[in-house]
Design an enzyme around this catalytic site. Structure first.
Site, PDB file in Angstrom:
ATOM      1  CE  LYS A  14       3.011   1.488  -1.426  1.00 51.73           C
ATOM      2  NZ  LYS A  14       1.800   2.148  -0.954  1.00 51.73           N
ATOM      3  CG  ASP A  77      -3.040   5.067  -2.241  1.00 50.73           C
ATOM      4  OD1 ASP A  77      -2.966   3.992  -1.603  1.00 50.73           O
ATOM      5  OD2 ASP A  77      -3.830   5.223  -3.178  1.00 50.73           O
ATOM      6  CE1 TYR A 160      -0.856  -5.219 -11.251  1.00 51.28           C
ATOM      7  CE2 TYR A 160      -0.421  -3.723  -9.428  1.00 51.28           C
ATOM      8  CZ  TYR A 160      -1.279  -4.570 -10.105  1.00 51.28           C
ATOM      9  OH  TYR A 160      -2.543  -4.772  -9.630  1.00 51.28           O
TER      10      TYR A 160
END
Ligand code: IMP
Length: 203
Positions: A14, A77, A160
């Site tokens: 991130k 999030d 993912y």
């Protein structure tokens, strides 16, 4: 002086994406780890928005307790919602295969659960929470619709990415460059929504 912003995450994937997307904007960025914050924030809210706020507040309170004033804090999030699994893993995306599982273990579990399912529709969702001193938290959202592959492809990105193909594309996020993913991704869109609201533009 550019406004200093702390990215409230310990996830290096991130942090890389935030830095790449925000390069050239009117802010200077610091990962929360660089500021000395190494706590795992318990994500016990039931929504992306709730968890983003928990993470942003924890880092904001830490900065105040250290006397580091004037910083803005942003937390993200995010997660993957899969139609055939009634929206799972959703807010549990990070913990889907157990607390300390790797990205490969998570997507391997997902591929197993998706065996034989004809409906492969899914979407990545990102909610950002921005806290500025003396202001209420602000929220920005982004989504990326796509589908789940039957096997992993590529090794780029994180989580993912190797099993997700964005709508209208033939390569998975794992097969794309960071720049290509950031244009399409839920996180890229949420950050752009935030910058539009803040009146900033990307270089
Ligand atoms: P959290 O936002 O820290 O709770 O983590 C969300 C989890 O969702 C990550 O650990 C990844 O497994 C997954 N995730 C979120 N965004 C992405 C992405 O851009 N690519 C792949 N997986 C992601």
């Amino acid at each position: 002086m550019p406004q200093a912003v702390v990215i409230a995450t310990g996830n290096p994937g991130k942090v890389n994406e935030f830095c790449a997307i925000l390069k050239g904007s009117a802010f200077s960025f610091f990962a929360s780890k660089e500021m000395g914050f190494s706590e795992e924030v318990e994500e016990n809210a039931t929504t992306f928005r709730g968890n983003a706020e928990l993470k942003a507040k924890a880092v904001f309170d830490y900065m105040a307790s250290e006397g580091k004033d004037g910083y803005w804090v942003i937390a993200d999030d995010s997660g993957l919602e899969v139609e055939a699994l009634d929206g799972r893993p959703g807010v549990f995306s990070a913990r889907y295969a157990g607390e300390n599982a790797t990205g490969v273990q998570r997507y391997t579990k997902l591929l197993k659960e998706m065996e034989g399912k004809a409906n492969r529709n899914a979407r990545f969702v990102c909610c950002l929470c921005l806290i500025k001193p003396s202001n209420s938290p602000e929220f920005f959202e982004g989504e990326c619709r796509g589908s789940i592959l039957t096997e992993a492809r590529g090794s780029g990105g994180f989580g993912y990415d190797p099993v997700f193909i964005p709508e209208g594309h033939s390569r998975s996020f794992g097969e794309m460059s960071e720049e290509e993913k950031n244009v399409l991704s839920h996180r890229g869109k949420a950050i752009k929504n935030m910058l539009a609201k803040l009146g900033d533009t990307l270089a």
